[in-house]
Each structure stands twice: as C-alpha cells, then as structure tokens.
Design a protein around this motif. Structure first.
Motif, short mmCIF file in Angstrom:
data_model
loop_
_atom_site.label_atom_id
_atom_site.label_comp_id
_atom_site.label_asym_id
_atom_site.label_seq_id
_atom_site.Cartn_x
_atom_site.Cartn_y
_atom_site.Cartn_z
N VAL A 1 4.43 22.11 7.53
CA VAL A 1 4.80 21.89 6.13
C VAL A 1 5.44 20.51 6.00
N PHE A 2 5.46 19.98 4.77
CA PHE A 2 6.04 18.65 4.60
C PHE A 2 6.65 18.50 3.23
N GLU A 3 7.33 17.39 3.05
CA GLU A 3 7.94 17.05 1.76
C GLU A 3 7.71 15.58 1.46
N SER B 1 1.54 14.51 -12.75
CA SER B 1 2.92 14.16 -12.39
C SER B 1 3.16 14.49 -10.93
N GLY B 2 3.79 13.54 -10.22
CA GLY B 2 4.13 13.76 -8.82
C GLY B 2 5.01 12.64 -8.31
N THR B 3 5.65 12.87 -7.21
CA THR B 3 6.58 11.88 -6.66
C THR B 3 5.90 10.53 -6.44
N ALA B 4 4.72 10.56 -5.82
CA ALA B 4 4.08 9.32 -5.40
C ALA B 4 3.73 8.43 -6.60
N ALA B 5 3.02 8.99 -7.57
CA ALA B 5 2.59 8.18 -8.72
C ALA B 5 3.59 8.26 -9.88
N LEU C 1 10.91 3.34 -0.99
CA LEU C 1 10.79 3.81 0.40
C LEU C 1 10.40 5.29 0.32
N TYR C 2 9.18 5.59 0.69
CA TYR C 2 8.71 6.98 0.63
C TYR C 2 9.28 7.73 1.83
N VAL C 3 9.91 8.86 1.55
CA VAL C 3 10.59 9.65 2.59
C VAL C 3 9.75 10.88 2.90
N ARG C 4 9.37 11.06 4.12
CA ARG C 4 8.50 12.18 4.50
C ARG C 4 9.18 13.07 5.55
N PRO C 5 9.89 14.12 5.10
CA PRO C 5 10.35 15.15 6.04
C PRO C 5 9.16 16.08 6.37
N GLY D 1 -5.68 16.65 -8.47
CA GLY D 1 -5.47 16.02 -7.16
C GLY D 1 -4.29 16.69 -6.49
N ALA D 2 -3.31 15.92 -6.03
CA ALA D 2 -2.07 16.49 -5.48
C ALA D 2 -0.94 16.27 -6.47
N MET D 3 -1.23 16.56 -7.74
CA MET D 3 -0.22 16.40 -8.77
C MET D 3 -0.26 17.59 -9.72
N ASN D 4 0.84 17.83 -10.41
CA ASN D 4 0.86 18.77 -11.53
C ASN D 4 0.24 18.08 -12.73
N ALA E 1 2.47 1.08 -5.09
CA ALA E 1 1.88 2.06 -6.00
C ALA E 1 0.92 2.97 -5.26
N TYR E 2 0.92 4.27 -5.65
CA TYR E 2 0.02 5.24 -5.03
C TYR E 2 -1.42 4.99 -5.47
N PHE E 3 -1.56 4.73 -6.77
CA PHE E 3 -2.88 4.37 -7.30
C PHE E 3 -2.88 2.87 -7.57
N ALA F 1 3.25 26.30 -1.61
CA ALA F 1 3.93 25.66 -0.48
C ALA F 1 3.31 24.30 -0.22
N LYS F 2 4.12 23.37 0.30
CA LYS F 2 3.54 22.09 0.72
C LYS F 2 3.12 22.27 2.18
N ALA F 3 2.04 23.03 2.34
CA ALA F 3 1.53 23.37 3.67
C ALA F 3 0.38 22.41 3.99
N GLY G 1 0.86 -1.19 0.00
CA GLY G 1 0.00 0.00 0.00
C GLY G 1 0.89 1.23 0.00
N PHE G 2 0.29 2.41 0.25
CA PHE G 2 1.09 3.64 0.28
C PHE G 2 0.99 4.29 1.65
N GLY G 3 2.16 4.58 2.26
CA GLY G 3 2.19 5.39 3.49
C GLY G 3 1.51 4.78 4.69
N ASN H 1 -3.34 23.01 3.00
CA ASN H 1 -3.75 22.96 1.59
C ASN H 1 -4.46 21.65 1.30
N TYR H 2 -4.00 20.61 1.94
CA TYR H 2 -4.52 19.27 1.66
C TYR H 2 -5.88 19.10 2.34
N ALA H 3 -5.99 19.58 3.58
CA ALA H 3 -7.29 19.52 4.27
C ALA H 3 -8.34 20.27 3.46
C1 COI Z 1 2.95 13.25 -4.67
O1 COI Z 1 4.02 12.79 -4.29
O2 COI Z 1 2.65 13.37 -5.85
C2 COI Z 1 1.98 13.66 -3.67
O3 COI Z 1 1.07 14.34 -3.98
C3 COI Z 1 2.20 13.17 -2.34
C4 COI Z 1 0.98 13.12 -1.50
C5 COI Z 1 1.05 11.90 -0.65
C6 COI Z 1 0.89 14.37 -0.71
#
Ligand code: COI
Ligand code: PLP
Length: 360
Positions: free
Chosen positions: A73-75, A303-307, A138-142, A237-240, A170-172, A198-200, A27-29, A203-205
């Motif tokens: 904030v997060f990364e 496009s995004g890190t997760a997917a 390995l998903y890294v979350r600072p 979503g949370a992607m470009n 996989a994220y999806f 910003a990755k605040a 799964g993811f996270g 924004n996600y809530a």
């Molecule tokens: C991404 O990596 O594309 C994301 O949107 C991460 C998400 C878990 C906040």
C-alpha cells in the motif's frame, strides 16, 4: 512492544549529497532526495529499527512475496515552502488512510503520530530539496510492503514501511489545460467488496490496460464506471471527479470502491463554506449525457494530490462525445484550484487548520 519515539530514529546522513536539480525541468516522481526513512515489522518485535539513511536501492530476494502477490500500500502528499516554512497539507489524513489501506491488505498499521514525526525528521534533513518554482513541490511517498522470502500464498510476516521524497513539477504537462477522457465500459478499476477504497499497489496495475486503451485512442485518462452495473461514474484516472451540473457541484458518493481522496474532501468542505451546493451521490453516465444534451453540464474536473485539480474538456464513450465548456477551464474549476493551492502555499487563510508546519 514499546511505543516508538523520535529519539529512537537512527540517523545516518549521506556522505555523498547529490546536486539539486533544475527546478524548471523536474517532471513528476523521477528524482529523489538524499535520504529516506525506513522501519521494519515482524510479529514478535512490532515496528522496530526506525532509521533515516541515504536514499539507495533495496536488496530483495527474487522470492520476495510482494513481487509475487502484491501485498503493498502507499500514500501521496506534498510538502511546500509557504512563507519560508516547510509545510504539509493535512498529513494526518494520509497516515490515517494508509492504515485503512493496510487493514484491508492485512498489513500492520503504523502509529500515525510516530509516522508523521518520522516524516517531519526526514523533511528537516532534506528541507533544501523542497522546490519553490511555481507549480513545484516535494512529493512525499510513504509506502509499506511485505518482505517475506516465501512463495506460499499468505500475508507477509515481515513488513517494511518507508518514506521517500521526490522534488516534482506538474503531474500533467498542460497544468490547468482541459484533458480528453475516455469513458471505459469494458474494464473496471474496482469491484464491490474489493480494494478500491484502499491505496493498494495492485489497483494501479489493474488500471493500466484501460489507461493504455484510452491513450491509443488519443485520450489522456479513463473515466471509471462502477464494477457492478458499469453505469455509475466512480473516478477519473487516479483522481476523484466533480461535475458542475445546473449550478450544483456533484461528486460520486464514497461506496467502498472509490478512493476517499483528501483533495476531494477538502474541495467539498471549501465549496460548502463558499456557499455552493454540493451533492455526494450516485451519478450515472446517462445522467451526464442528458445534462450535456440539455446544456446543464457546466464543468467537470478531477481532484487529487498530484494534479490538485484537473479540468476535463471532453468525454467520449466510443459512440457519443461530450465537449465540456467549449473545452475551456471553467470558472468554478479555476476558483477552487486557486483557493486550494492558495491555502497550501500560505497565500490564502487556512481557516480549517489544514496546514502542518514541519518546524514549529
Ligand atoms: C494523486 O495524487 O492524485 C495520484 O493519483 C497520485 C498518483 C501518482 C498515484
Ligand atoms: N483516486 C485514486 C485512485 C488515487 O490514487 C488518488 C490519489 O491519491 C485519488 C483518487 C486522490 O486522492 P487524494 O486527493 O487524497 O490525493
């Protein structure tokens, strides 16, 4: 305040290492490694007490200011095993970005070099947690958040920076299968002058209501429009988002309310180096509907890190539906996915110097 160095990191290894999970059902996270990195900040001492300790719950006051006012904030980035080495993809950019996010949210910045060195130490300790099955990493979350025990509305005077690690698949669920996207024209994700770049945390809530609305209608994600005219495409979503229109790749220009994605930037650089035409500009939703009507909307992907890359097969705004590329993953989408993941996994030459080896 002296500059922190790796030798200042106190290491307390866990006495109860956990069993490694089955790599085929991650799964993811959802799962976390044995250790985490943590350091604290206050105005007098600056960043201090850097430590790698057992992954464990935090103890917070119910009056913790972040629980109330959201100063966080997060990364997100990924570690892989590539040709036997633990590697990260452009980690410098993530620490640069967390500082930009921190400045916007009135949080202290971190020393980017030290943050990467701290992550390196953490990864050396938890290296065996980096999964190697196809599609895993390995998903890294600072992340950083205020720890004041105070209900006054002001920036926190005490702050924590942490890094946790999550072996993920996989994220999806569908991987490179196209998704159905709902074009949201009621709620917005970000506004002019706001915190969209910003990755605040907040924004996600703020995006969940739109996401729920899309889900209820049977759509996987929301296509966010700008917060001023609700006319121009911003993110998915949370992607470009990228469109291939009449042979050209087009992505919304960075305007302050769009997150400057590292995957986005990498794709732009790769496409250009492949000789493709790439435009960063405003794209109105009407332009997309017109392009679709004229048979010129060839491909759409997020496009995004997760997917990494996530194809879009359908766009629907409640009235009109666009089906993209017969709901099939386009050639360009597949090619850029293969090229980027190839670089990340050490199968394609890293011409841009994007790969960071955890152990030199
Ligand atoms: C991404 O990596 O594309 C994301 O949107 C991460 C998400 C878990 C906040
Ligand atoms: N947009 C938003 C809102 C995000 O949260 C993310 C994820 O990090 C992205 C875009 C993609 O950014 P990146 O490619 O740096 O992961």
């Amino acid at each position: 305040m002296s500059k922190l160095e790796v030798k200042d990191i106190k290491i307390e290894l866990t006495k109860n290492p956990k069993e490694k999970p089955d790599q085929n059902s991650l799964g993811f996270g959802k799962l976390f490694t044995d250790h985490m990195f943590e350091m604290d900040w206050n105005e007098n001492e600056g960043w201090h007490n850097p430590r790698i300790v057992e992954f464990a719950n935090l103890s917070l006051s119910p009056a913790n200011a972040t629980l109330h006012y959201g100063q966080a904030v997060f990364e997100g980035m990924k570690a892989y095993i590539a040709n036997g080495d633990a590697v990260l993809f452009r980690p410098w950019e993530n620490f640069k970005r967390i500082n930009k996010s921190a400045e916007r949210m009135v949080l202290p910045t971190v020393d980017e070099e030290f943050a990467l060195a701290a992550l390196t130490e953490l990864l050396k300790i938890d290296k065996d947690w980096i999964p190697t099955a196809e599609g895993t990493s390995l998903y890294v979350r600072p992340f950083m958040f205020g720890t004041d025990e105070f209900l006054g509305v002001k920036p926190n005077s005490n702050v924590k920076f942490m890094i946790i690690l999550s072996p993920s698949g996989a994220y999806f669920k569908g991987g490179l299968e196209p998704n159905k996207i709902f074009v949201e024209d009621e709620y917005v994700r970000a506004v002019r002058g706001g915190t969209g770049f910003a990755k605040a945390a907040g924004n996600y809530a703020g995006s969940f209501l739109g996401q729920n609305k899309a889900a209820k209608l049977g759509y996987a994600q929301t296509l966010w429009l700008d917060g001023v005219e609700q006319k121009y495409v911003e993110e998915v979503g949370a992607m470009n988002i990228f469109f291939k229109i009449d042979g050209k790749y087009v992505t919304p220009e960075l305007n302050g309310s769009i997150l400057p994605g590292i995957t986005r930037d990498s794709i732009i650089q790769l496409l250009k180096s492949n000789g493709e035409n790439v435009e960063e500009r405003k794209i109105s939703i009407d332009e997309l509907y017109d392009a679709a009507d004229n048979g010129k909307l060839e491909e759409v992907f997020g496009s995004g890190t997760a997917a990494v890359v996530s194809p879009v097969g359908e766009l629907f705004d409640g009235k009109k539906k666009i089906v993209v590329n017969n709901f099939e993953t386009g050639k360009g989408t597949k090619a850029i996915y293969n090229q980027l993941t190839g670089i990340q996994l050490g199968k394609v030459e890293d011409k841009f110097g994007w790969i960071y080896k955890v152990e030199k």
